[in-house]
Design a protein around this motif. Structure first.
Motif, mmCIF file in Angstrom:
data_model
loop_
_atom_site.group_PDB
_atom_site.id
_atom_site.type_symbol
_atom_site.label_atom_id
_atom_site.label_comp_id
_atom_site.label_asym_id
_atom_site.label_seq_id
_atom_site.Cartn_x
_atom_site.Cartn_y
_atom_site.Cartn_z
ATOM 1 N N MET A 1 39.062 46.576 31.770
ATOM 2 C CA MET A 1 38.186 46.429 32.919
ATOM 3 C C MET A 1 38.022 44.941 33.241
ATOM 4 S SD MET A 1 34.368 47.869 33.399
ATOM 5 C CE MET A 1 34.341 48.858 34.850
ATOM 6 N N ILE A 2 37.968 44.633 34.522
ATOM 7 C CA ILE A 2 37.828 43.244 34.949
ATOM 8 C C ILE A 2 36.349 42.878 34.956
ATOM 9 C CG2 ILE A 2 38.160 41.652 36.862
ATOM 10 C CD1 ILE A 2 40.583 43.256 37.676
ATOM 11 N N THR A 3 36.024 41.774 34.285
ATOM 12 C CA THR A 3 34.639 41.327 34.262
ATOM 13 C C THR A 3 34.350 40.488 35.493
ATOM 14 O OG1 THR A 3 35.128 39.309 33.034
ATOM 15 C CG2 THR A 3 34.656 41.293 31.743
ATOM 16 N N THR A 4 33.069 40.242 35.719
ATOM 17 C CA THR A 4 32.640 39.484 36.885
ATOM 18 C C THR A 4 33.215 38.080 36.878
ATOM 19 O OG1 THR A 4 30.606 40.763 36.915
ATOM 20 C CG2 THR A 4 30.614 38.730 38.168
ATOM 21 N N ASN A 5 33.200 37.421 35.723
ATOM 22 C CA ASN A 5 33.730 36.061 35.644
ATOM 23 C C ASN A 5 35.228 36.030 35.913
ATOM 24 O OD1 ASN A 5 31.242 34.925 35.135
ATOM 25 N ND2 ASN A 5 31.482 35.041 32.921
ATOM 26 N N ASN A 6 35.946 37.056 35.471
ATOM 27 C CA ASN A 6 37.376 37.114 35.744
ATOM 28 C C ASN A 6 37.648 37.288 37.229
ATOM 29 O OD1 ASN A 6 38.030 36.793 33.074
ATOM 30 N ND2 ASN A 6 38.364 38.975 32.700
ATOM 31 N N ARG A 7 36.817 38.078 37.913
ATOM 32 C CA ARG A 7 36.994 38.256 39.351
ATOM 33 C C ARG A 7 36.731 36.955 40.093
ATOM 34 N NH1 ARG A 7 34.299 43.772 39.616
ATOM 35 N NH2 ARG A 7 32.456 42.592 40.181
ATOM 36 N N LEU A 8 35.685 36.235 39.704
ATOM 37 C CA LEU A 8 35.390 34.954 40.361
ATOM 38 C C LEU A 8 36.510 33.953 40.121
ATOM 39 C CD1 LEU A 8 31.564 34.595 39.694
ATOM 40 C CD2 LEU A 8 32.690 35.118 41.851
ATOM 41 N N THR A 9 37.032 33.929 38.927
ATOM 42 C CA THR A 9 38.169 33.058 38.622
ATOM 43 C C THR A 9 39.378 33.463 39.455
ATOM 44 O OG1 THR A 9 37.358 32.748 36.367
ATOM 45 C CG2 THR A 9 39.658 32.199 36.781
ATOM 46 N N GLY A 10 39.606 34.756 39.587
ATOM 47 C CA GLY A 10 40.705 35.261 40.408
ATOM 48 C C GLY A 10 40.556 34.870 41.865
ATOM 49 N N ILE A 11 39.333 34.926 42.385
ATOM 50 C CA ILE A 11 39.080 34.529 43.770
ATOM 51 C C ILE A 11 39.410 33.056 43.961
ATOM 52 C CG2 ILE A 11 37.258 34.154 45.486
ATOM 53 C CD1 ILE A 11 35.922 36.722 44.356
ATOM 54 N N LEU A 12 38.939 32.222 43.057
ATOM 55 C CA LEU A 12 39.200 30.780 43.160
ATOM 56 C C LEU A 12 40.686 30.467 43.049
ATOM 57 C CD1 LEU A 12 36.221 29.367 41.076
ATOM 58 C CD2 LEU A 12 36.498 29.339 43.568
ATOM 59 N N LEU A 13 41.370 31.142 42.131
ATOM 60 C CA LEU A 13 42.807 30.918 41.985
ATOM 61 C C LEU A 13 43.576 31.407 43.205
ATOM 62 C CD1 LEU A 13 43.352 31.829 38.220
ATOM 63 C CD2 LEU A 13 43.460 29.566 39.275
ATOM 64 N N ALA A 14 43.154 32.534 43.780
ATOM 65 C CA ALA A 14 43.821 33.050 44.978
ATOM 66 C C ALA A 14 43.644 32.096 46.152
ATOM 67 C CB ALA A 14 43.272 34.432 45.330
ATOM 68 N N VAL A 15 42.447 31.550 46.321
ATOM 69 C CA VAL A 15 42.205 30.587 47.396
ATOM 70 C C VAL A 15 43.063 29.345 47.189
ATOM 71 C CG1 VAL A 15 40.480 29.045 48.422
ATOM 72 C CG2 VAL A 15 39.900 31.425 47.958
ATOM 73 N N ALA A 16 43.099 28.837 45.956
ATOM 74 C CA ALA A 16 43.915 27.654 45.671
ATOM 75 C C ALA A 16 45.395 27.939 45.924
ATOM 76 C CB ALA A 16 43.697 27.205 44.226
ATOM 77 N N PHE A 17 45.870 29.111 45.521
ATOM 78 C CA PHE A 17 47.267 29.469 45.743
ATOM 79 C C PHE A 17 47.584 29.560 47.227
ATOM 80 C CE2 PHE A 17 50.390 32.840 46.558
ATOM 81 C CZ PHE A 17 51.512 32.241 45.993
ATOM 82 N N LEU A 18 46.729 30.245 47.983
ATOM 83 C CA LEU A 18 46.975 30.402 49.416
ATOM 84 C C LEU A 18 46.939 29.062 50.150
ATOM 85 C CD1 LEU A 18 44.986 33.681 50.112
ATOM 86 C CD2 LEU A 18 47.468 33.371 50.145
ATOM 87 N N LEU A 19 46.067 28.155 49.727
ATOM 88 C CA LEU A 19 46.011 26.837 50.363
ATOM 89 C C LEU A 19 47.171 25.940 49.938
ATOM 90 C CD1 LEU A 19 42.199 26.036 50.264
ATOM 91 C CD2 LEU A 19 43.579 26.694 52.237
ATOM 92 N N SER A 20 47.765 26.244 48.793
ATOM 93 C CA SER A 20 48.905 25.440 48.351
ATOM 94 C C SER A 20 50.172 25.753 49.154
ATOM 95 C CB SER A 20 49.164 25.639 46.858
ATOM 96 O OG SER A 20 49.671 26.932 46.608
#
Length: 96
Positions: A1-20
């Protein structure tokens, strides 16, 4: 199961990836010309969308409502992005 902190980390990484993607594309072609303001607006839209979906996932109990609200948030993101990019509605946001 994905924890809340993992989801927030995933959101930040996805934003960084998309902006890269445009950042890297600017190194290889003159077709992509983003300025600092473009990155700020895109980052704000992407991060805001991700955090709103996270808020929905945390607070809404019924699965159907979660899906529906997240779909509405994503549609709003795409409509705002399209308006800023090409002005599909002809609003002052797009410079029309």
């Amino acid at each position: 199961m994905i924890t809340t902190n993992n989801r927030l980390t995933g959101i930040l990484l996805a934003v960084a990836f998309l902006l890269s993607i445009p950042l890297i594309a600017m190194q290889f072609t003159d077709e992509v010309k983003w300025g600092l303001f473009d990155f700020i607006v895109a980052g704000t839209l992407l991060l805001g969308t991700g955090l709103m979906c996270e808020l929905v996932l945390r607070t809404v109990r019924k699965r159907e409502y979660r899906i529906g609200l997240c779909v509405i948030i994503l549609i709003a993101l795409f409509l705002i992005w399209a308006e800023i990019a090409v002005g599909i509605f002809g609003s002052p946001i797009a410079g029309s």
